[in-house]
Design an enzyme around this catalytic site. Sequence first.
Site, PDB file in Angstrom:
ATOM      1  N   GLY A   1      -3.316 -21.596  31.369  1.00 45.23           N
ATOM      2  CA  GLY A   1      -1.990 -21.891  31.872  1.00 45.23           C
ATOM      3  C   GLY A   1      -1.904 -22.603  33.208  1.00 45.23           C
ATOM      4  O   GLY A   1      -0.808 -23.001  33.610  1.00 45.23           O
TER       5      GLY A   1
ATOM      6  N   GLU B   1      -8.959 -18.810  30.118  1.00 46.72           N
ATOM      7  CA  GLU B   1      -8.888 -19.750  28.995  1.00 46.72           C
ATOM      8  C   GLU B   1      -8.178 -21.046  29.392  1.00 46.72           C
ATOM      9  O   GLU B   1      -7.161 -21.413  28.807  1.00 46.72           O
ATOM     10  CB  GLU B   1      -8.124 -19.097  27.840  1.00 46.72           C
ATOM     11  CG  GLU B   1      -8.722 -17.800  27.351  1.00 46.72           C
ATOM     12  CD  GLU B   1      -7.756 -16.979  26.486  1.00 46.72           C
ATOM     13  OE1 GLU B   1      -6.597 -17.401  26.303  1.00 46.72           O
ATOM     14  OE2 GLU B   1      -8.176 -15.931  25.999  1.00 46.72           O
ATOM     15  N   PRO B   2      -8.673 -21.767  30.373  1.00 45.83           N
ATOM     16  CA  PRO B   2      -7.987 -22.995  30.775  1.00 45.83           C
ATOM     17  C   PRO B   2      -8.224 -24.109  29.761  1.00 45.83           C
ATOM     18  O   PRO B   2      -9.330 -24.266  29.243  1.00 45.83           O
ATOM     19  CB  PRO B   2      -8.660 -23.341  32.106  1.00 45.83           C
ATOM     20  CG  PRO B   2     -10.044 -22.802  31.957  1.00 45.83           C
ATOM     21  CD  PRO B   2      -9.923 -21.559  31.131  1.00 45.83           C
ATOM     22  N   GLY B   3      -7.182 -24.850  29.475  1.00 47.06           N
ATOM     23  CA  GLY B   3      -7.311 -26.037  28.633  1.00 47.06           C
ATOM     24  C   GLY B   3      -6.890 -27.247  29.445  1.00 47.06           C
ATOM     25  O   GLY B   3      -7.700 -28.082  29.842  1.00 47.06           O
ATOM     26  N   ARG B   4      -5.588 -27.294  29.742  1.00 51.80           N
ATOM     27  CA  ARG B   4      -5.014 -28.446  30.436  1.00 51.80           C
ATOM     28  C   ARG B   4      -5.676 -28.697  31.781  1.00 51.80           C
ATOM     29  O   ARG B   4      -5.933 -29.838  32.145  1.00 51.80           O
ATOM     30  CB  ARG B   4      -3.513 -28.213  30.639  1.00 51.80           C
ATOM     31  CG  ARG B   4      -2.762 -29.428  31.091  1.00 51.80           C
ATOM     32  CD  ARG B   4      -1.323 -29.081  31.471  1.00 51.80           C
ATOM     33  NE  ARG B   4      -0.684 -28.181  30.567  1.00 51.80           N
ATOM     34  CZ  ARG B   4       0.164 -28.548  29.596  1.00 51.80           C
ATOM     35  NH1 ARG B   4       0.452 -29.817  29.427  1.00 51.80           N
ATOM     36  NH2 ARG B   4       0.710 -27.645  28.818  1.00 51.80           N
TER      37      ARG B   4
ATOM     38  N   CYS C   1       9.696 -45.690  13.800  1.00 49.52           N
ATOM     39  CA  CYS C   1      11.132 -45.775  13.505  1.00 49.52           C
ATOM     40  C   CYS C   1      11.852 -44.491  13.898  1.00 49.52           C
ATOM     41  O   CYS C   1      12.412 -43.797  13.047  1.00 49.52           O
ATOM     42  CB  CYS C   1      11.328 -46.032  12.022  1.00 49.52           C
ATOM     43  SG  CYS C   1      10.168 -47.234  11.398  1.00 49.52           S
ATOM     44  N   GLU C   2      11.804 -44.130  15.149  1.00 49.16           N
ATOM     45  CA  GLU C   2      12.530 -42.964  15.654  1.00 49.16           C
ATOM     46  C   GLU C   2      12.929 -43.248  17.098  1.00 49.16           C
ATOM     47  O   GLU C   2      12.105 -43.761  17.871  1.00 49.16           O
ATOM     48  CB  GLU C   2      11.650 -41.706  15.667  1.00 49.16           C
ATOM     49  CG  GLU C   2      11.159 -41.309  14.311  1.00 49.16           C
ATOM     50  CD  GLU C   2      11.008 -39.812  14.152  1.00 49.16           C
ATOM     51  OE1 GLU C   2      11.665 -39.053  14.895  1.00 49.16           O
ATOM     52  OE2 GLU C   2      10.234 -39.422  13.276  1.00 49.16           O
TER      53      GLU C   2
ATOM     54  N   TYR D   1       8.241 -32.497  24.256  1.00 51.09           N
ATOM     55  CA  TYR D   1       8.585 -31.648  25.409  1.00 51.09           C
ATOM     56  C   TYR D   1       9.286 -32.438  26.513  1.00 51.09           C
ATOM     57  O   TYR D   1       9.381 -31.951  27.644  1.00 51.09           O
ATOM     58  CB  TYR D   1       7.335 -31.038  26.055  1.00 51.09           C
ATOM     59  CG  TYR D   1       6.299 -30.509  25.124  1.00 51.09           C
ATOM     60  CD1 TYR D   1       6.493 -29.307  24.439  1.00 51.09           C
ATOM     61  CD2 TYR D   1       5.096 -31.190  24.943  1.00 51.09           C
ATOM     62  CE1 TYR D   1       5.523 -28.822  23.595  1.00 51.09           C
ATOM     63  CE2 TYR D   1       4.123 -30.701  24.102  1.00 51.09           C
ATOM     64  CZ  TYR D   1       4.348 -29.517  23.426  1.00 51.09           C
ATOM     65  OH  TYR D   1       3.383 -29.040  22.594  1.00 51.09           O
TER      66      TYR D   1
END
Length: 431
Positions: free
Chosen positions: A239, A289-292, A360-361, A332
């Site tokens: 986190g 548990e770091p990811g980012r 196409c959005e 997000y």
Amino acid sequence: MHHFHYKNESLHCENVDLSSITDTYGTPTYIYSAQTFRDSYQRLDKALAEIDHEISYAVKANSNIAILHLLKELGSGFDIVSAGELYRVIAAGGDAAHCTFAGVGKTDEEINYALDQGIYCFNVESIHELEVINSLAKAKGIKAPVALRVNPNVDAKTHKYISTGKAENKFGIDFEAIEGAYAHVAANLDSLEIKGLQMHIGSQLTQVKPFEEAVNKVLSLVRMLKDTYAIEFFSIGGGIGIVYEDALASGQQSWWDKQTDEQRPLTPELYAERIVPLLKPLGLKILLEPGRFIAGNAGVLVTECLYEKSGKSKSFRMVDAAMNDLIRPALYEGYHQIVPFKQSQISDKTLIGDIVGPICETGDFFCQSVELPNIERGDYIALMSAGAYGFTMASNYNSRPLPTEILVDGDEFKVIRKRQTFTDLIAGESV
Ligand code: LLP
């Protein structure tokens, strides 16, 4: 801190000019800096040196096997959320015995695969799941290592889609019910071995307070579990947030020195300063548990400008990357700083507009109503801070092949994943 910067007016990753990569491999392409991965991992590891700890890198952030291999070489363990991620860790030369398996919906096949590979621990999110793991382990005549994930009901103060530690979120077992759940395991589930306690309150936290609050809330629980069940670890989850705004400048010491205390991002040092004194007296192994934090600023997505358009109320630049390659802005409203390959193109920002992809959005944008860099057809830009939850969330929407991934290390770079071909695109399909 990271290793993307201008050198001789052109954007480099470490010592490699990004245009030398796009000249050969085209766009859209993810480009990663090996040294940034190393620096982030080691910085966090060092900050926690005072306590017995293990970093379990959250594979979901960036799961390319070259990246997993690099982190394994640094001594990292892995936090996985699927059998596929475990397969990747093993393919990268990692050790299942250093893997924790999280997630609210593990299938029987996934649990059996993880048991067969001998993972370190299942982080279990419901009583029902405990019972299923117990019966699958019993059928194999073994004991499954488990930790329960507690939901501490703490507000992580982050985007609502990535906040996980409130009672209304689907994650973990309620704080009020957790002691009963451990007692149930001890009394009735004899094919489980209680190993620890786990917690994860959310992602992209930019303040230390919610971490402190959550740890403080569970401390007496942890002590009780140590005394009663002799648990060996307490996992405080991932986190730690990164800098997205002004991401290019944030790689430099001069930027850092200019920031006021309020502007400074949450750092591993501050995190450790506040958390370590709480954890040290527990005398347990602490898992993170770091990811980012490890991957986010270590990668960019590079893309070429295809078209320019001046509409009635706005200007647009159409680029060859799209929301299928990097979905964070669409999903997000995530911000990624946009940086032209040529430094001179930053100078005269006069035009307000959007940078958009070909899908196409209307949600297919990378920025909206901002000062555009001075780019035209054939120019390249980098979307900064795309190393985490970039490629791993990419899809084939609009039948667009997945992009190339490249790892830079010093003066060198190599392709760590080839661009998908049309044959890859329809592999497994039949008429
Ligand atoms: N541990 C658990 C149990 C998790 O669910 C997560 C992230 C992590 C660790 C790693 O969190 P980190 O250190 O990376 O913040 N796709 C979203 C982020 C989703 C995070 C999901 N869980 C995004 O692009 O912002």
